[in-house]
Design a protein around this motif. Structure first.
Motif, mmCIF file in Angstrom:
data_model
loop_
_atom_site.group_PDB
_atom_site.id
_atom_site.type_symbol
_atom_site.label_atom_id
_atom_site.label_comp_id
_atom_site.label_asym_id
_atom_site.label_seq_id
_atom_site.Cartn_x
_atom_site.Cartn_y
_atom_site.Cartn_z
ATOM 1 N N THR A 109 -3.542 25.872 79.478
ATOM 2 C CA THR A 109 -3.344 26.715 78.299
ATOM 3 C C THR A 109 -3.574 28.163 78.705
ATOM 4 N N PHE A 110 -2.497 28.939 78.679
ATOM 5 C CA PHE A 110 -2.546 30.369 78.981
ATOM 6 C C PHE A 110 -2.627 31.119 77.662
ATOM 7 N N THR A 111 -3.656 31.938 77.477
ATOM 8 C CA THR A 111 -3.805 32.747 76.272
ATOM 9 C C THR A 111 -3.733 34.212 76.680
ATOM 10 N N ASN A 112 -2.791 34.939 76.088
ATOM 11 C CA ASN A 112 -2.622 36.350 76.393
ATOM 12 C C ASN A 112 -3.901 37.096 76.019
ATOM 13 N N ALA A 113 -4.494 37.815 76.971
ATOM 14 C CA ALA A 113 -5.758 38.518 76.733
ATOM 15 C C ALA A 113 -5.602 39.629 75.696
ATOM 16 N N ALA A 114 -4.407 40.194 75.556
ATOM 17 C CA ALA A 114 -4.165 41.273 74.592
ATOM 18 C C ALA A 114 -3.780 40.749 73.214
ATOM 19 N N ASN A 115 -3.393 39.469 73.132
ATOM 20 C CA ASN A 115 -2.947 38.892 71.862
ATOM 21 C C ASN A 115 -3.262 37.393 71.885
ATOM 22 N N ALA A 116 -4.432 37.019 71.368
ATOM 23 C CA ALA A 116 -4.904 35.633 71.433
ATOM 24 C C ALA A 116 -3.979 34.650 70.716
ATOM 25 N N ALA A 117 -3.133 35.136 69.818
ATOM 26 C CA ALA A 117 -2.197 34.252 69.121
ATOM 27 C C ALA A 117 -1.048 33.823 70.032
ATOM 28 N N GLU A 118 -0.864 34.519 71.131
ATOM 29 C CA GLU A 118 0.226 34.210 72.060
ATOM 30 C C GLU A 118 -0.283 33.262 73.145
ATOM 31 N N LYS A 119 0.154 32.013 73.048
ATOM 32 C CA LYS A 119 -0.291 30.980 73.994
ATOM 33 C C LYS A 119 0.909 30.305 74.646
ATOM 34 N N VAL A 120 0.711 29.909 75.884
ATOM 35 C CA VAL A 120 1.690 29.110 76.607
ATOM 36 C C VAL A 120 0.946 27.862 77.068
ATOM 37 N N VAL A 121 1.438 26.685 76.654
ATOM 38 C CA VAL A 121 0.802 25.419 77.024
ATOM 39 C C VAL A 121 1.773 24.634 77.897
ATOM 40 N N ALA A 122 1.281 24.159 79.020
ATOM 41 C CA ALA A 122 2.108 23.366 79.933
ATOM 42 C C ALA A 122 1.340 22.118 80.338
ATOM 43 N N ASN A 123 2.042 20.986 80.366
ATOM 44 C CA ASN A 123 1.436 19.705 80.729
ATOM 45 C C ASN A 123 2.114 19.129 81.959
ATOM 46 N N TRP A 124 1.306 18.455 82.754
ATOM 47 C CA TRP A 124 1.756 17.653 83.887
ATOM 48 C C TRP A 124 1.172 16.275 83.649
ATOM 49 N N LYS A 125 2.044 15.264 83.625
ATOM 50 C CA LYS A 125 1.576 13.909 83.320
ATOM 51 C C LYS A 125 2.225 12.917 84.271
ATOM 52 N N ASP A 126 1.371 12.098 84.905
ATOM 53 C CA ASP A 126 1.852 11.070 85.825
ATOM 54 C C ASP A 126 1.034 9.797 85.608
ATOM 55 N N LEU A 127 1.530 8.937 84.733
ATOM 56 C CA LEU A 127 0.824 7.704 84.403
ATOM 57 C C LEU A 127 1.140 6.569 85.371
ATOM 58 N N THR A 128 2.226 6.712 86.143
ATOM 59 C CA THR A 128 2.657 5.637 87.030
ATOM 60 C C THR A 128 2.380 5.915 88.499
ATOM 61 N N GLY A 129 1.986 7.122 88.828
ATOM 62 C CA GLY A 129 1.662 7.450 90.218
ATOM 63 C C GLY A 129 2.862 7.790 91.065
ATOM 64 N N GLY A 130 3.812 8.519 90.549
ATOM 65 C CA GLY A 130 4.938 8.887 91.390
ATOM 66 C C GLY A 130 6.084 9.571 90.684
ATOM 67 N N ASN A 131 6.068 9.618 89.360
ATOM 68 C CA ASN A 131 7.175 10.222 88.641
ATOM 69 C C ASN A 131 6.633 11.089 87.496
#
Length: 190
Positions: free
Chosen positions: A43-65
């Motif tokens: 979760t990236f929160t802009n230090a100058a504007n806390a309302a501006e967020k960028v959320v990125a997920n990485w998910k690997d439940l099977t171990g390879g994809n």
């Protein structure tokens, strides 16, 4: 004579049982085992504007994809980056972030920038952004769950987030230990 033989056999059997039980009680779980991490949330929160967020997920439940979100950030901007780690193979999901915090003297998160995917660690680019760890362990070494990321100019490439497991040899550098999880996000700074 039979009575003495029975008592001797009984005493020997009891001694074996007690020795086996005592051994089990003294066995410790492997405290230096790598963490099981299936999901990383940045979760990236802009230090100058806390309302501006960028959320990125990485998910690997099977171990390879893995399923990976693209990160799009602004150039010449400082972001507070918070990292959350989970094992979602468990129900409910196990929050690994707390374990990393508790074992901060054994873990270090690294945020590295590359122009090519799967590049060698030595090829990470220091010209993309400045990463400043905000959280420290008991030895005043960075953990990296909370960092500031100050982007520089425009860039298209990859952000690699790595959790290094460094029991007994954490020194602040990447080298010692093993990898709990390595993620790579497509990144665009514009």
């Amino acid at each position: 004579m039979k009575k003495n033989l029975r008592l001797t056999l009984f005493a020997a059997a009891a001694a074996l049982v007690l020795a086996a039980c005592k051994k089990e009680k003294n066995e410790k779980p492997n405290e230096n085992a790598n963490e099981e991490i299936t999901t990383v949330k940045l979760t990236f929160t802009n230090a100058a504007n806390a309302a501006e967020k960028v959320v990125a997920n990485w998910k690997d439940l099977t171990g390879g994809n893995p399923v990976i979100d693209k990160i799009v950030l602004k150039a010449n901007t400082t972001y507070h980056l918070s990292t959350e780690l989970f094992d979602e193979r468990k129900n409910p999901a196990d929050t690994i972030t707390h374990e990393i915090e508790e074992e901060g003297d054994e873990h270090r998160l690294f945020h590295l920038f590359f122009s090519q995917a799967n590049a060698n660690v030595a090829d990470s680019l220091g010209t993309v952004a400045t990463v400043t760890p905000l959280d420290k362990d008991a030895n005043n070494l960075p953990i990296g769950l909370e960092v500031n990321v100050a982007t520089k100019g425009a860039f298209t490439g990859f952000l690699r987030m790595v959790v290094r497991h460094q029991p007994d040899n954490k020194n602040g550098s990447y080298g010692p230990g093993s990898t709990d999880v390595q993620t790579e996000f497509p990144l665009e700074i514009k």
